[in-house]
Structures are given as C-alpha cells and as structure tokens.
Design a protein around this motif. Structure first.
Motif, PDB file in Angstrom:
ATOM      1  N   THR A   1     -24.169 -23.433  20.601  1.00  0.00           N
ATOM      2  CA  THR A   1     -24.958 -22.710  21.954  1.00  0.00           C
ATOM      3  C   THR A   1     -26.021 -23.625  22.320  1.00  0.00           C
TER       4      THR A   1
ATOM      5  N   ASP B   1     -16.703 -23.768  28.728  1.00  0.00           N
ATOM      6  CA  ASP B   1     -17.065 -22.711  28.835  1.00  0.00           C
ATOM      7  C   ASP B   1     -15.775 -21.614  28.346  1.00  0.00           C
ATOM      8  N   ASP B   2     -15.928 -20.425  28.287  1.00  0.00           N
ATOM      9  CA  ASP B   2     -14.723 -19.670  27.941  1.00  0.00           C
ATOM     10  C   ASP B   2     -13.620 -19.754  28.511  1.00  0.00           C
ATOM     11  N   GLN B   3     -13.629 -19.882  29.816  1.00  0.00           N
ATOM     12  CA  GLN B   3     -12.659 -19.973  30.978  1.00  0.00           C
ATOM     13  C   GLN B   3     -11.661 -21.278  30.340  1.00  0.00           C
TER      14      GLN B   3
ATOM     15  N   LYS C   1     -29.751 -22.444  28.177  1.00  0.00           N
ATOM     16  CA  LYS C   1     -29.429 -22.027  29.512  1.00  0.00           C
ATOM     17  C   LYS C   1     -30.220 -22.689  30.774  1.00  0.00           C
TER      18      LYS C   1
ATOM     19  N   ASP D   1     -28.405 -23.179  34.417  1.00  0.00           N
ATOM     20  CA  ASP D   1     -27.603 -22.185  34.716  1.00  0.00           C
ATOM     21  C   ASP D   1     -27.678 -22.112  36.397  1.00  0.00           C
TER      22      ASP D   1
ATOM     23  N   ASP E   1     -20.585 -18.253  25.378  1.00  0.00           N
ATOM     24  CA  ASP E   1     -19.973 -17.225  26.184  1.00  0.00           C
ATOM     25  C   ASP E   1     -18.473 -17.056  25.569  1.00  0.00           C
TER      26      ASP E   1
ATOM     27  N   THR F   1     -21.634 -25.290  24.336  1.00  0.00           N
ATOM     28  CA  THR F   1     -21.156 -23.796  25.195  1.00  0.00           C
ATOM     29  C   THR F   1     -22.522 -23.167  25.427  1.00  0.00           C
ATOM     30  N   LYS F   2     -22.308 -22.380  26.266  1.00  0.00           N
ATOM     31  CA  LYS F   2     -23.645 -21.236  26.712  1.00  0.00           C
ATOM     32  C   LYS F   2     -23.410 -19.936  25.828  1.00  0.00           C
TER      33      LYS F   2
ATOM     34  N   THR G   1     -15.443 -15.962  23.504  1.00  0.00           N
ATOM     35  CA  THR G   1     -14.933 -14.680  22.772  1.00  0.00           C
ATOM     36  C   THR G   1     -14.468 -14.972  21.571  1.00  0.00           C
TER      37      THR G   1
END
Length: 349
Positions: free
Chosen positions: A71, A13-15, A74, A77, A46, A43-44, A48
């Motif tokens: 992508t 994910d983005d983090q 989901k 989730d 998200d 990824t979902k 940037t």
C-alpha cells in the motif's frame, strides 16, 4: 545484488485485478530461468479480500514467485489524470526508486516495471539482463517521436528534444545509479504532481531523466500499432526495419496501449494472445472472476457485431482495402460538397 532474484514492480487498483492477474500469469508461465521473481504490486490499499486471494493463488501455481502487495502513499489521489482509461495508480511507478530501498533486506540495484494491460510472451529474464550501466532507465521508443507537434511537446517537458522519449509501460530501472544521484528520486516523484504533463507519469520520467535513458529493442514492448499496415513505413522509420520484423515475429512483451483493450475489443492486434491465457485458467476462476469482469466491460450489442464484422474482414484480407475505399469515397464527397457549396462530410460530423 542477488543475481538469482528478479524484482518486478506493477501498479493497479481493485478494478484492474483481472488484467493484473493475466499479466502476472503470462510472465510466470513463460519464465524458464532459475531466478526467483520477487513481484511487488503497488496499490492504494483498495483491493478486496476476494481479489487479493486471486492474486495470491499465483504463488500456489508457480513456486518461483515471491508476491507482495504494497500500500503506497495517497499523495497522487488529487492529480488530474489526462487519459480516461487510467487512474492515479499510473503514477505509483514514480515511487519505485524510494520504495525499492525498503522492500528487501538486500539492496535492489536493478528492477523491472510492467503495466498490467500487457502479456509477457518471452522469459522476463531476457529483459532484466539487458545492460543499463551508465543510464538511469531503459525502455522502448514511444510513437510521440513521430508526431508533427513534437517541437511544442519538448517545450512542455522542458527538454531539448523528444528523440529519446520512451513508453512507460515497460521499464528497466538502474536503481543503484539513480538513487545515488542527489535529489533525483525526489524530483521524479515531484514531477508526478504536474497537471500540465499530457501523459502524466510517462512525461515525468522522460523529462526528469532526460539524457540518461537507454532505448531497448521494440520486441520488449510491442504495441498494437506495430501491426497496422498503413503505419508500417512510419514504424519502421522509428525502430528500423529489422527490429520491427523481429518484434512482429517474436514479441517478448505485448502491450495493449490506449483504450482498445483485448478484453473489450477483440479485433485489437494480438488480442488472441491475451485470450490464450484466459483459456488456461481453471473453470472456477473463469466463473468467479473473469466472467464478471468481462460482463462489466462488455461492449453494446451493435459494437460487438461491428467487432465481429471487422474480425471476419481481416481474416479474409479485405479490411484495409475497404478502409482505403471508404477514405476515397469520403474525400470525393467532401470535394463534391466544396464545389456545390453543400456541407462537407467533415463539417457534418
């Protein structure tokens, strides 16, 4: 299947963009073969634009890379993830057999999956060219096999034993045979919704594919506990003395499992290898991406001091001696407390 291409899947994910970047950089930097690396990041959706630009910049540095961000559904989730340092992205690997059917004009018979909390120290082609004929999946044995409650664990998974249980951080998929097995792809994805699996996707893989999983050399997924001297006998019992020695001497992939990541805990075994790839980055990347990431995950000041102290103790060779001495003192205090009727150290904690 085109043997001049190696498909590699990851999920994040983005983090987790910076660790993902370092993982990919290490893999690309050490790839010496002629094969193109077709990398698919699940990824979902998200990420940037800034982080997408960072990942796409790898194609400018490494001409053998074909990189694509996908992508995914989901569906997962709302699944409860039982490890605090993980997100639902960990379950995306269960979708690989289905996703692989549509990402390439040519059929993908075989592919690699790697986590993004690892570094690839050898040529990824050496993993890809391992033989998996007759199996659906290949991976490295997980330490769960050593746990005393593995009889209960096999009942949770619904399998006869955990003697073939593997870690899900590095996988070699035989997609051709798996996708030919009726209903198996769907069963694998469905198992991801089970909240009673302690290790979520890892348990799903080991449960659904039981009996068709091949064990790989531990050098392809070297986890930090390999380097804990106090666990040496147990690890050698799991992998064999010669294989452990080879993994220590020449690790192909170093996987920083659990919460002790090298960007947080600098005393983690082989943390220096992760930081080596950080130092290779351009100053602009370190300033714009890596430094903010490190600042966001920085330990409290007292923990930093403790980490530095541990590093020094390990360098001068007294760390494990001090740990053993501390254990003996604690045991003695507990024994004294039992005789006097006082609260023991364990009870107080």
């Amino acid at each position: 299947m085109n043997e001049s291409r190696i498909p590699v899947f990851l999920n994040a994910d983005d983090q987790y963009t910076v660790p993902t970047y370092i993982t990919l950089y290490s893999m690309l930097y050490n790839h010496r073969g002629d094969e193109m690396l077709d990398v698919y990041l699940l990824t979902k959706g998200d990420l940037t634009e800034k982080n997408i630009a960072l990942l796409n910049s790898l194609a400018e540095k490494f001409p053998k890379l074909n990189f694509e961000i996908l992508t995914v559904d989901k569906n997962y989730d709302q699944v409860s993830i039982n490890m605090e340092h993980l997100s639902c992205a960990t379950l995306y690997r269960l979708m690989i057999p289905r996703i692989a059917l549509s990402v390439s004009d040519e059929p993908i018979d075989k592919c690699i999956y790697i986590d993004t909390d690892l570094i690839v120290e050898g040529d990824i082609a050496s993993l890809y060219h391992c033989d998996v004929e007759g199996y659906y999946l290949a991976g490295v044995a997980d330490g769960i096999r050593l746990l005393p409650y593995n009889d209960d664990y096999k009942n949770i998974l619904g399998i006869p034993d955990v003697n073939n249980y593997i870690n899900a951080g590095v996988l070699l998929w035989n997609l051709k045979e798996l996708n030919q097995a009726e209903g198996l792809r769907e069963s694998l994805e469905e198992a991801g919704f089970r909240n009673d699996f302690p290790f979520n996707d890892q348990d799903a893989l080991n449960s659904v594919l039981y009996g068709k999983i091949k064990e790989l050399s531990p050098k392809f997924n070297v986890m930090p506990f390999y380097f804990c001297d106090r666990e040496k006998a147990e690890i050698e019992r799991l992998y064999g003395r010669n294989d452990v020695a080879e993994a220590r001497k020449d690790p192909q992939i170093v996987h920083y499992i659990n919460f002790k990541k090298p960007w947080i805990y600098t005393t983690t075994a082989f943390a220096g290898r992760w930081w080596k790839y950080v130092r290779m980055q351009d100053r602009s990347i370190r300033r714009e991406y890596i430094r903010p990431f490190l600042d966001a995950h920085r330990l409290p000041r007292h923990s930093v001091a403790r980490e530095r102290c541990i590093t020094v103790m390990k360098e001068i060779g007294i760390y494990w001696t001090a740990r053993r001495l501390k254990g003996k003192v604690k045991a003695l205090r507990n024994e004294t407390g039992a005789h006097t009727g006082d609260l023991t150290v364990t009870e107080m904690e």
